[in-house]
Design an enzyme around this catalytic site. Sequence first.
Site, PDB file in Angstrom:
ATOM      1  CB  SER A 135      -0.935   0.001   1.215  1.00  0.00           C
ATOM      2  OG  SER A 135      -0.207  -0.105   2.434  1.00  0.00           O
ATOM      3  CG  LEU A 169     -10.741  -6.420  12.924  1.00  0.00           C
ATOM      4  CD1 LEU A 169     -10.403  -7.905  12.845  1.00  0.00           C
ATOM      5  CD2 LEU A 169     -12.252  -6.208  12.891  1.00  0.00           C
ATOM      6  N   GLY A 172      -8.076  -7.113   6.222  1.00  0.00           N
ATOM      7  CA  GLY A 172      -7.229  -7.136   5.037  1.00  0.00           C
ATOM      8  C   GLY A 172      -5.779  -7.035   5.442  1.00  0.00           C
ATOM      9  N   GLY A 174      -3.027  -8.583   4.687  1.00  0.00           N
ATOM     10  CA  GLY A 174      -1.908  -8.795   3.782  1.00  0.00           C
ATOM     11  C   GLY A 174      -0.946  -9.843   4.297  1.00  0.00           C
ATOM     12  CB  ILE A 195     -10.081 -13.150   0.863  1.00  0.00           C
ATOM     13  CG1 ILE A 195      -9.581 -11.950   0.069  1.00  0.00           C
ATOM     14  CG2 ILE A 195     -11.239 -12.758   1.763  1.00  0.00           C
ATOM     15  CD1 ILE A 195     -10.591 -11.390  -0.907  1.00  0.00           C
ATOM     16  CB  CYS A 351      -1.091   2.358 -10.843  1.00  0.00           C
ATOM     17  SG  CYS A 351      -2.379   1.122 -11.138  1.00  0.00           S
TER      18      CYS A 351
END
Length: 385
Positions: A135, A169, A172, A174, A195, A351
């Site tokens: 990120s 918490l 996501g 990573g 996930i 990007c």
Amino acid sequence: MPSASAFTFEPPAVLRDLLARADVGFDGARPWDMRVRNSRLYRRLLTQWSLGAGEAYVEGDWDCERLDMLFERLLRAELDRTAPAIARLQLLAESLRQRLFNRQSVARAHQVGERHYDVGNDVFEAMLDSRMIYSCAYWAQAQDLEQAQAHKLDMICRKLELQPGETLLDIGCGWGGLARFAAERFGVTVTGVTISQAQLALARERCAGLPVTLLLQDYRSLTGRFDKIVSVGMFEHVGLKNYGVYFDTARRLLAPDGLFLLHSIGVDRRAPHTDPWIERYIFPNGKLPSPGELSDALEGRFIIEDWHNFGPDYDRTLMCWAERFEAAWPRLAVRYDEAFRRMFRYYLLSCAGFFRSRQGQLWQLVLSLPQRRSIYRSVRPGAPA
């Protein structure tokens, strides 16, 4: 419609004039000009625009010395919003699909993990910093990527006002970089969910021996109560139809006096569709929020304590990733072919141009529940002490 054979290396006037609006040419000498290798490129641009451009690049139909500079010019001129007529029809169809169908449902949530994050840990280990933070880094006072990511993690933890013994918490999580940093530096107990099976396996290795529990789980099925919540680079996969569920889930999980930090890419205005090439090949079912879409979803659910934009830092982060990816290619080439190399190069550099154009933003929001009693003071650090 003319056949592919009808086109020569001389571009159709409509395309030549369109790119000229962005000061981009075909087969020019400038580093941002498109160098045509196969004339079928023109048909693909006329009929598919963004999707056609990306697929044609990966297949070697054109090259560009500086893709980042090309995309900065295309996006500043808003050529993505003035595509040829046939391509506009396809974008309209994609827009309708986004509005009518929930492409980020529980049943589809795993797709981005399988298609992107599970591509191979070796790619991301080569491209990212040592903590594998995927990120935007924070470059206010950093000299290199490693330092910039460490400063970003420290800033997140201080914005959350983390205290020893608190529960955090990480939605996501990573490869576990933030979870490990928060547990080691701030003494908190962390629960993280992802996930991606490939991420989970490596994250568990990296967080072994720490008060960190990592799960392969969709955020919607989480239970419990946490002092603080963080979500970095995951909201882009939630989808507009699920914003309400996402924030309702965070409300349910957050302690009354807690804080929730949301770190997300955003766009400068509402966009009815995701870039077709990015959606197909990089982040399936993704959707970048606009300021209005975010504020609409937050209204009545959370108080916005702070909204921090450091979008230009993502340009620099992506350029670092691209440089590291290219440097690592000789050893990655054993597992991946040239088409993969061109796909990843196109992704990273397009990007970078997206953020440089200012269409792309990077936001950190600090959110609280209406019943919170503590006063929040915004954090804008340089380097950590």
